[in-house]
Motif scaffolding. Structure first.
Motif, PDB file in Angstrom:
ATOM      1  N   GLY A  89       3.361 -14.384   4.124  1.00 17.74           N
ATOM      2  CA  GLY A  89       2.918 -14.650   2.764  1.00 17.74           C
ATOM      3  C   GLY A  89       2.011 -13.573   2.193  1.00 17.74           C
ATOM      4  O   GLY A  89       1.736 -13.562   0.997  1.00 17.74           O
ATOM      5  N   GLY A  90       1.546 -12.651   3.009  1.00 17.23           N
ATOM      6  CA  GLY A  90       0.622 -11.619   2.542  1.00 17.23           C
ATOM      7  C   GLY A  90       1.261 -10.611   1.613  1.00 17.23           C
ATOM      8  O   GLY A  90       0.575 -10.011   0.782  1.00 17.23           O
ATOM      9  N   GLY A  91       2.546 -10.429   1.720  1.00 18.28           N
ATOM     10  CA  GLY A  91       3.235  -9.457   0.880  1.00 18.28           C
ATOM     11  C   GLY A  91       3.916 -10.056  -0.326  1.00 18.28           C
ATOM     12  O   GLY A  91       4.560  -9.337  -1.095  1.00 18.28           O
ATOM     13  N   ASP A  92       3.770 -11.378  -0.523  1.00 12.65           N
ATOM     14  CA  ASP A  92       4.419 -12.033  -1.656  1.00 12.65           C
ATOM     15  C   ASP A  92       3.654 -11.771  -2.962  1.00 12.65           C
ATOM     16  O   ASP A  92       2.432 -11.869  -3.004  1.00 12.65           O
ATOM     17  N   ASP A  93       4.386 -11.480  -4.035  1.00 13.17           N
ATOM     18  CA  ASP A  93       3.818 -11.273  -5.371  1.00 13.17           C
ATOM     19  C   ASP A  93       2.683 -10.243  -5.393  1.00 13.17           C
ATOM     20  O   ASP A  93       1.626 -10.468  -5.968  1.00 13.17           O
ATOM     21  N   ALA A 140      -4.705 -15.973  -2.968  1.00  7.13           N
ATOM     22  CA  ALA A 140      -5.500 -15.020  -2.182  1.00  7.13           C
ATOM     23  C   ALA A 140      -4.653 -14.419  -1.065  1.00  7.13           C
ATOM     24  O   ALA A 140      -3.669 -15.024  -0.606  1.00  7.13           O
ATOM     25  N   PHE A 141      -5.034 -13.249  -0.625  1.00  6.36           N
ATOM     26  CA  PHE A 141      -4.402 -12.645   0.538  1.00  6.36           C
ATOM     27  C   PHE A 141      -4.790 -13.458   1.777  1.00  6.36           C
ATOM     28  O   PHE A 141      -5.975 -13.709   1.995  1.00  6.36           O
ATOM     29  N   PRO A 142      -3.811 -13.877   2.573  1.00  8.72           N
ATOM     30  CA  PRO A 142      -4.156 -14.598   3.797  1.00  8.72           C
ATOM     31  C   PRO A 142      -4.799 -13.667   4.827  1.00  8.72           C
ATOM     32  O   PRO A 142      -4.602 -12.453   4.788  1.00  8.72           O
ATOM     33  N   ALA A 143      -5.570 -14.254   5.721  1.00 12.79           N
ATOM     34  CA  ALA A 143      -6.219 -13.480   6.775  1.00 12.79           C
ATOM     35  C   ALA A 143      -5.165 -12.797   7.637  1.00 12.79           C
ATOM     36  O   ALA A 143      -4.073 -13.339   7.859  1.00 12.79           O
ATOM     37  N   PHE A 203       2.944  24.900  -7.389  1.00 13.32           N
ATOM     38  CA  PHE A 203       3.111  23.568  -6.809  1.00 13.32           C
ATOM     39  C   PHE A 203       2.223  22.547  -7.501  1.00 13.32           C
ATOM     40  O   PHE A 203       1.154  22.869  -8.009  1.00 13.32           O
ATOM     41  N   SER A 204       2.688  21.304  -7.506  1.00 16.23           N
ATOM     42  CA  SER A 204       1.881  20.206  -8.035  1.00 16.23           C
ATOM     43  C   SER A 204       1.826  19.086  -7.002  1.00 16.23           C
ATOM     44  O   SER A 204       2.705  18.960  -6.147  1.00 16.23           O
ATOM     45  N   LEU A 205       0.781  18.286  -7.099  1.00 14.28           N
ATOM     46  CA  LEU A 205       0.500  17.212  -6.152  1.00 14.28           C
ATOM     47  C   LEU A 205       0.605  15.869  -6.854  1.00 14.28           C
ATOM     48  O   LEU A 205       0.197  15.734  -8.010  1.00 14.28           O
ATOM     49  N   SER A 206       1.142  14.880  -6.147  1.00 12.98           N
ATOM     50  CA  SER A 206       1.163  13.506  -6.644  1.00 12.98           C
ATOM     51  C   SER A 206       1.214  12.566  -5.445  1.00 12.98           C
ATOM     52  O   SER A 206       1.411  13.010  -4.311  1.00 12.98           O
ATOM     53  N   THR A 207       0.993  11.294  -5.693  1.00 11.04           N
ATOM     54  CA  THR A 207       1.130  10.287  -4.634  1.00 11.04           C
ATOM     55  C   THR A 207       2.027   9.171  -5.129  1.00 11.04           C
ATOM     56  O   THR A 207       2.150   8.943  -6.335  1.00 11.04           O
ATOM     57  N   THR A 208       2.632   8.492  -4.185  1.00 12.69           N
ATOM     58  CA  THR A 208       3.500   7.363  -4.513  1.00 12.69           C
ATOM     59  C   THR A 208       3.034   6.143  -3.730  1.00 12.69           C
ATOM     60  O   THR A 208       2.957   6.187  -2.495  1.00 12.69           O
ATOM     61  N   ALA A 209       2.716   5.099  -4.459  1.00  6.54           N
ATOM     62  CA  ALA A 209       2.299   3.847  -3.820  1.00  6.54           C
ATOM     63  C   ALA A 209       3.511   3.166  -3.183  1.00  6.54           C
ATOM     64  O   ALA A 209       4.649   3.342  -3.643  1.00  6.54           O
ATOM     65  N   PRO A 210       3.282   2.398  -2.148  1.00  8.87           N
ATOM     66  CA  PRO A 210       4.405   1.681  -1.531  1.00  8.87           C
ATOM     67  C   PRO A 210       4.900   0.553  -2.442  1.00  8.87           C
ATOM     68  O   PRO A 210       4.217   0.168  -3.393  1.00  8.87           O
ATOM     69  N   VAL A 211       6.073   0.046  -2.140  1.00  6.49           N
ATOM     70  CA  VAL A 211       6.588  -1.123  -2.867  1.00  6.49           C
ATOM     71  C   VAL A 211       6.344  -2.397  -2.070  1.00  6.49           C
ATOM     72  O   VAL A 211       6.492  -3.500  -2.592  1.00  6.49           O
ATOM     73  N   ALA A 212       5.958  -2.235  -0.808  1.00  5.55           N
ATOM     74  CA  ALA A 212       5.676  -3.383   0.059  1.00  5.55           C
ATOM     75  C   ALA A 212       4.781  -2.926   1.203  1.00  5.55           C
ATOM     76  O   ALA A 212       4.674  -1.728   1.481  1.00  5.55           O
TER      77      ALA A 212
END
Length: 156
Positions: free
Chosen positions: A92-96, A141-144, A76-85
């Motif tokens: 506005g926090g998830g934009d760009d 910047a990331f909004p609060a 077996f091998s291990l990996s991770t996958t980052a989210p796309v959102a």
């Protein structure tokens, strides 16, 4: 007469204190199937950098998420996958935003700061995993607000 001899022999054995033992063997069979079990431990914490253009578990105040992986075969091998959102973010926090995950392991398999998409061959037994996530905003910047994102851990 024959019956009398048999009874006499049985009585003689009982009186002599002798006994006869018998034994047998019970055989057990089993199969351990190749498997990989992931147990999620603690969630991670994202913290902003000084410019608020990046939130990451690697920044000061951030904490890696944890998991334990048990492999019953060295295939077996291990990996991770980052989210796309983000799963949840303020307006506005998830934009760009781009995401990247990394992981480090210890136990029967030890690696440090491996990019999420890169698979690591697991040894036989228990491996502890620390998972990090970084979200970077292309501009501004990331909004609060509260941010939630999920990194997928894969064992295959």
């Amino acid at each position: 007469m024959r019956q009398g001899l048999l009874i006499f022999a049985s009585i003689a054995l009982l009186l002599s204190g002798r006994s006869f033992a018998a034994e047998g063997t019970v055989t057990f069979n089993g199969t351990v199937l190749p498997s990989c079990l992931i147990t999620i431990g603690t969630p991670g914490t994202l913290a902003a950098d000084a410019s608020y253009s990046q939130i990451s578990s690697k920044n000061v105040g951030g904490i890696a998420g944890t998991a334990s992986v048990v492999a019953t075969a060295p295939t077996f091998s291990l990996s991770t996958t980052a989210p796309v959102a983000f799963t949840s973010a303020p307006a506005g926090g998830g934009d760009d935003v781009t995401f990247a995950s990394t992981y480090s392991t210890n136990g029967v398999t030890s690696v440090t700061d491996v990019a999420g998409g890169v698979a690591t061959q697991l040894g036989l037994g228990l491996t502890n995993v620390d998972v990090d996530l970084t979200a970077t905003k292309a501009s501004g910047a990331f909004p609060a607000g509260n941010y939630v994102a999920d990194v997928t851990i894969t064992c295959e």
